[in-house]
Structure formats: C-alpha cells, structure tokens
Design a protein around this motif. Sequence first.
Motif, short mmCIF file in Angstrom:
data_model
loop_
_atom_site.label_atom_id
_atom_site.label_comp_id
_atom_site.label_asym_id
_atom_site.label_seq_id
_atom_site.Cartn_x
_atom_site.Cartn_y
_atom_site.Cartn_z
N VAL A 82 0.84 -1.19 0.00
CA VAL A 82 0.00 0.00 0.00
C VAL A 82 0.88 1.25 0.00
CG1 VAL A 82 -1.72 1.30 1.33
CG2 VAL A 82 -1.92 -1.20 1.12
N VAL A 83 1.93 1.24 0.80
CA VAL A 83 2.83 2.40 0.89
C VAL A 83 3.50 2.67 -0.46
CG1 VAL A 83 4.96 3.29 1.95
CG2 VAL A 83 3.18 2.25 3.37
N ASP A 84 4.00 1.62 -1.10
CA ASP A 84 4.64 1.80 -2.40
C ASP A 84 3.66 2.33 -3.44
OD1 ASP A 84 7.13 0.99 -1.50
OD2 ASP A 84 6.94 -1.06 -2.28
N ASN A 85 2.46 1.75 -3.47
CA ASN A 85 1.46 2.17 -4.45
C ASN A 85 1.07 3.63 -4.25
OD1 ASN A 85 1.46 -0.42 -5.52
ND2 ASN A 85 -0.36 -1.06 -4.41
N LEU A 86 0.87 4.02 -2.99
CA LEU A 86 0.50 5.41 -2.71
C LEU A 86 1.65 6.38 -2.99
CD1 LEU A 86 -1.59 4.93 0.54
CD2 LEU A 86 -2.43 5.74 -1.68
N THR A 87 2.85 5.98 -2.63
CA THR A 87 4.02 6.83 -2.90
C THR A 87 4.16 7.07 -4.40
OG1 THR A 87 5.14 6.05 -0.91
CG2 THR A 87 6.53 7.03 -2.62
N THR A 88 4.01 6.03 -5.18
CA THR A 88 4.10 6.16 -6.65
C THR A 88 2.99 7.05 -7.19
OG1 THR A 88 5.14 3.99 -6.84
CG2 THR A 88 4.06 4.85 -8.82
N ALA A 157 -7.55 12.77 1.86
CA ALA A 157 -7.39 14.23 1.93
C ALA A 157 -6.11 14.61 2.67
CB ALA A 157 -8.60 14.87 2.60
N THR A 158 -5.79 13.90 3.72
CA THR A 158 -4.57 14.15 4.49
C THR A 158 -3.33 13.87 3.65
OG1 THR A 158 -5.74 13.60 6.53
CG2 THR A 158 -3.32 13.58 6.61
N LEU A 159 -3.35 12.77 2.91
CA LEU A 159 -2.22 12.44 2.03
C LEU A 159 -2.03 13.52 0.97
CD1 LEU A 159 -2.78 8.61 1.62
CD2 LEU A 159 -0.73 9.71 2.58
N ILE A 160 -3.13 13.98 0.37
CA ILE A 160 -3.03 15.02 -0.67
C ILE A 160 -2.48 16.31 -0.05
CG2 ILE A 160 -4.38 16.53 -2.21
CD1 ILE A 160 -3.94 13.66 -3.27
N GLY A 161 -3.03 16.72 1.09
CA GLY A 161 -2.58 17.96 1.72
C GLY A 161 -1.12 17.91 2.15
N ALA A 162 -0.73 16.82 2.80
CA ALA A 162 0.65 16.71 3.28
C ALA A 162 1.64 16.62 2.12
CB ALA A 162 0.79 15.50 4.19
N THR A 163 1.27 15.89 1.08
CA THR A 163 2.18 15.78 -0.08
C THR A 163 2.24 17.10 -0.83
OG1 THR A 163 1.62 13.43 -0.24
CG2 THR A 163 2.73 14.43 -2.13
N HIS A 164 1.10 17.79 -0.91
CA HIS A 164 1.11 19.09 -1.58
C HIS A 164 2.07 20.06 -0.90
CE1 HIS A 164 -0.80 23.07 -2.76
NE2 HIS A 164 -0.26 22.58 -3.85
N LEU A 165 2.15 20.00 0.41
CA LEU A 165 3.09 20.87 1.12
C LEU A 165 4.54 20.58 0.72
CD1 LEU A 165 1.51 20.96 4.68
CD2 LEU A 165 1.57 22.81 2.98
N LEU A 166 4.84 19.32 0.45
CA LEU A 166 6.20 18.97 0.00
C LEU A 166 6.52 19.58 -1.36
CD1 LEU A 166 6.43 15.16 0.89
CD2 LEU A 166 7.47 17.07 2.14
N TYR A 167 5.51 19.66 -2.22
CA TYR A 167 5.72 20.09 -3.61
C TYR A 167 5.31 21.54 -3.87
CZ TYR A 167 6.58 15.35 -5.36
OH TYR A 167 7.12 14.12 -5.64
N ALA A 168 4.80 22.24 -2.87
CA ALA A 168 4.17 23.55 -3.08
C ALA A 168 5.09 24.60 -3.71
CB ALA A 168 3.60 24.07 -1.77
#
Length: 190
Positions: A82-88, A157-168
């Motif tokens: 699950v982690v690999d799939n989501l990370t990708t 939603a948490t994954l999208i928000g947290a990842t968006h902060l990395l790429y913002a």
Amino acid sequence: MPTGVALRAVRAQLFDAAERVLLRDGPSGLTSRAVTTEADCAKGVLHRHFDDFDGFLAEFVLDRIEKLDEKGLREAAGTGTVVDNLTTALTAVFESVAVAIVPLVIFRDELRARLRREWPAGVPVLTQAAVMIGGYLKAERDLGRVAEGADVETLAATLIGATHLLYADRTAPAPEIAQVRKVVETVIGT
C-alpha cells in the motif's frame, strides 16, 4: 502560422502548450499569447476553438484532471505494498501539472466560477486526486490491507494535503521519494 494551414488535434496542441507555459512560467505567465506562441500557431486559433481565454483554461484544467491515472491505481489494489502504491501515485500526481494548476485556479476568479459549474467543491485537480486515492484506499480496506475502520476519505485528503506541502514551492527541487514515502507511512500508520 499562415492562414489556411490545418492544425492537427488543435485542442491537444493548445493544452500541451498551456501546460509547458504553466510549468515554465507559472500562472502569471499563462496568457493566450504565450499559449499560441508556444503552440506555434496564430492567436486567432485559440479564439476559434474557445469562447474566451477563461473558457480555454477551464477546459484545460478539466482535461488535465481526466489524465490522472485513477484506473491504474485502483488496479494496483492487492498488489505490491500500500505504501509503495500510494508513494508512486502521489509522486505522479504532484510531478504532473497539478501543483501549477492550483494557484491558477485560486487566483483566476472567472476560471474558478466556470469550474464550479462542473466541479462544485474544492480545487478540482486536488479534489480529484483525493477521490482517486480514497477509491484506492477503500479497495485496499476491502482487501484487508488497510485497517477495517479506516476513514479512507480523511486519509486521502490528508495524504493530498501533506504531499502538496512537500511540492508547493515550484521553484525548489522536487522532494525525494523518501520524503513522500515518509508522509505516506505516517498518515497510513505503518
């Protein structure tokens, strides 16, 4: 481009040009002139195919939303980790034009109003990514690979928000895969 010369797949050519301009110059550099110059066509070509520039931008955003690989992520359910799939998946979303579309939608009132007609809530590209991730997490929950009681919409939603902060910051280098993976592991609780 001389008048009378046919362009193949005009919409796709203009959308691809808009994406290149948006990624290179940001939302403030995305003008009808910049798009047609990048597409190597006359400015009138854009206006023959779209009512106005905001109409073009609305269709451009919706086109890019359709390009999110929802089917591929859902088909990954039950395979790999699950982690690999989501990370990708998250890396693919945020290394696409998605991050550049967010400020474009936020700062263009007419564009946002047009998108609301078809997309009533949220910032379209990020909302669709959250729906995609939520659908994947539900499939994994159904397979027993995500906790039975997990609120997959909130996790998505948490994954999208947290990842968006990395790429913002589009001017900074993209984050390392390990950073995205750490966010996924933390949010999913592995």
